[in-house]
Design a protein around this motif. Structure first.
Motif, PDB file in Angstrom:
ATOM      1  N   UNK A  17       0.889  -1.141   0.000  1.00  0.00           N
ATOM      2  CA  UNK A  17       0.000   0.000   0.000  1.00  0.00           C
ATOM      3  C   UNK A  17       0.923   1.185   0.000  1.00  0.00           C
ATOM      4  N   UNK A  18       0.993   1.925  -1.079  1.00  0.00           N
ATOM      5  CA  UNK A  18       1.927   3.032  -1.118  1.00  0.00           C
ATOM      6  C   UNK A  18       1.453   4.164  -0.222  1.00  0.00           C
ATOM      7  N   UNK A  19       2.392   4.923   0.317  1.00  0.00           N
ATOM      8  CA  UNK A  19       2.015   6.152   1.016  1.00  0.00           C
ATOM      9  C   UNK A  19       1.786   7.192  -0.058  1.00  0.00           C
ATOM     10  N   UNK A 166      -4.384  -2.549  -8.814  1.00  0.00           N
ATOM     11  CA  UNK A 166      -5.064  -2.109 -10.027  1.00  0.00           C
ATOM     12  C   UNK A 166      -4.939  -0.615 -10.266  1.00  0.00           C
ATOM     13  N   UNK A 167      -4.572   0.167  -9.242  1.00  0.00           N
ATOM     14  CA  UNK A 167      -4.429   1.603  -9.426  1.00  0.00           C
ATOM     15  C   UNK A 167      -5.676   2.249 -10.004  1.00  0.00           C
ATOM     16  N   UNK A 168      -6.829   1.568  -9.839  1.00  0.00           N
ATOM     17  CA  UNK A 168      -8.118   1.998 -10.368  1.00  0.00           C
ATOM     18  C   UNK A 168      -8.152   2.033 -11.889  1.00  0.00           C
ATOM     19  N   UNK A 192      -4.173  -9.887  -5.021  1.00  0.00           N
ATOM     20  CA  UNK A 192      -4.711  -8.897  -5.953  1.00  0.00           C
ATOM     21  C   UNK A 192      -5.299  -7.724  -5.188  1.00  0.00           C
ATOM     22  N   UNK A 193      -4.765  -6.561  -5.446  1.00  0.00           N
ATOM     23  CA  UNK A 193      -5.155  -5.359  -4.716  1.00  0.00           C
ATOM     24  C   UNK A 193      -6.066  -4.479  -5.565  1.00  0.00           C
ATOM     25  N   UNK A 194      -7.115  -3.975  -4.947  1.00  0.00           N
ATOM     26  CA  UNK A 194      -7.918  -2.934  -5.568  1.00  0.00           C
ATOM     27  C   UNK A 194      -7.770  -1.650  -4.772  1.00  0.00           C
ATOM     28  N   UNK A 195      -7.754  -0.541  -5.469  1.00  0.00           N
ATOM     29  CA  UNK A 195      -7.512   0.758  -4.847  1.00  0.00           C
ATOM     30  C   UNK A 195      -8.776   1.595  -4.705  1.00  0.00           C
ATOM     31  N   UNK A 228      -7.451  -4.871   0.110  1.00  0.00           N
ATOM     32  CA  UNK A 228      -8.199  -3.607   0.026  1.00  0.00           C
ATOM     33  C   UNK A 228      -7.576  -2.600   0.997  1.00  0.00           C
ATOM     34  N   UNK A 229      -6.482  -1.938   0.609  1.00  0.00           N
ATOM     35  CA  UNK A 229      -5.893  -0.927   1.491  1.00  0.00           C
ATOM     36  C   UNK A 229      -6.817   0.275   1.631  1.00  0.00           C
TER      37      UNK A 229
END
Length: 339
Positions: A17-19, A166-168, A192-195, A228-229
């Motif tokens: 999860x990037x800052x 996914x960076x949306x 798998x991350x969704x933003x 899901x960050x």
């Protein structure tokens, strides 16, 4: 692009999860070659090795950590020293943080600029005794085939997991990336991350529905876990746990639920993202402030010898020059010297 060849070496041609800009709490053979006691050069075939008293593959051991009574707490490292130091404190699995990797080399995070650096870090860490999951941003390409190839290279050098965000961007494209990774490196654990909660509009009345729609697409594409960050609301977390078919990963926030509370909600993985990296920077400034003010620095710090023991001699490789057809050349690092 720096490339891991089939022998696990780095050549060329090929968590997190990037800052964000508002500094939200972000969301990680011993020479890196596949050989005796290492991993098979095929991404889909792994040699078994002892793990906590039983013979298993590193990937299956990593997957099992997502199916325990308590959630997997995954600290995220940014270099060799931080990863080995965290593992020495008893963490069986270590992630990487894309922000820490990017900031360490003066590059922006989340812009697909650090693929080579990420692969080099994976090469340095992949043959260590802990299980390694790599934050690969969005896969460092919009081409699913290239993302799959990058994942294959990670598996070759010893990573057992990959985090893809996914960076949306379009959910369908991200699902294609996930499917490509599973095809190229079947044994790699895909988180798998969704933003939607990180970069999206949290006031949107369709936020929960949009999030679940994306996660469902990623599950169907083959994701082993979903991330899901930015989601910290207990009711929202509980609703997602009940809706997804794979383990749910949540980014820890100092202002949100504790790790134990997240576990009680059904969360199976808790990532720290870039938090440790940013805390380390803050600790350095705090120490400097104390010294400047004539006070002894507060807080624990490893000794010089402690840090020296974290290092190990390992091969370094020149980048492959396709124009001359030269293979990577191993270079022996110079002997370390005391300051």
């Amino acid at each position: 692009m720096l490339r891991a060849g089939d022998d696990g070496r780095a050549g060329e041609d090929g968590e997190d999860g990037r800052a964000g800009k508002d500094s939200r709490d972000g969301n990680g053979g011993r020479d890196g070659r596949a050989g005796e006691g290492g991993r098979d050069s095929s991404a889909g075939a792994e040699r078994t090795r002892p793990y906590r008293g039983r013979m298993t593959t590193p990937t299956s051991a990593f997957a099992a950590l997502h199916h325990r009574d308590e959630p997997l707490l995954l600290p995220n490292a940014w270099d060799h020293a931080s990863a080995v130091f965290l593992a020495a404190w008893g963490f069986a699995a270590i992630g990487t943080t894309s922000l820490g990797v990017a900031a360490a080399v003066g590059l922006p995070d989340g812009t697909a600029a650090t693929g080579d650096h990420t692969l080099q870090l994976a090469l340095n860490l992949g043959s260590e005794d802990f299980l390694l999951s790599v934050d690969a941003e969005g896969g460092f390409s919009e081409d699913p085939a290239q993302v799959g190839e990058f994942a294959r290279q990670l598996a070759v050098v010893g990573a057992v997991g990959i985090n893809l965000e996914d960076g949306l961007g379009p959910a369908a494209r991200h699902a294609e990336k996930i499917a490509a990774v599973k095809a190229a490196a079947p044994g790699l654990f895909v988180n798998a991350r969704t933003d939607t909660y990180w970069l999206g509009d949290r006031r949107s009345p369709t936020l929960a529905r949009d999030t679940m729609s994306r996660l469902d697409a990623y599950q169907q594409a083959g994701a082993d876990a979903v991330f899901v960050p930015g989601l910290t609301d207990p009711d929202g977390v509980t609703a997602l746990v009940k809706s997804v078919d794979v383990p749910l990963n949540i980014l820890y926030s100092p202002t949100g639920p504790t790790v134990a509370q997240l576990g009680d909600l059904g969360v199976r993985r808790v990532s720290l993202g870039s938090l440790l990296y940013r805390r380390a920077l803050g600790a350095a400034v705090d120490a400097l402030t104390d010294i400047t003010a004539g006070r002894a620095p507060q807080g624990a710090a490893p000794s010089y010898d402690d840090v020296v023991t974290l290092a190990r001699r390992r091969p370094q490789y020149h980048r492959h020059d396709p124009a001359h057809g030269r293979a990577p050349t191993r270079v022996t690092p110079p002997e370390a010297t005391s300051p």
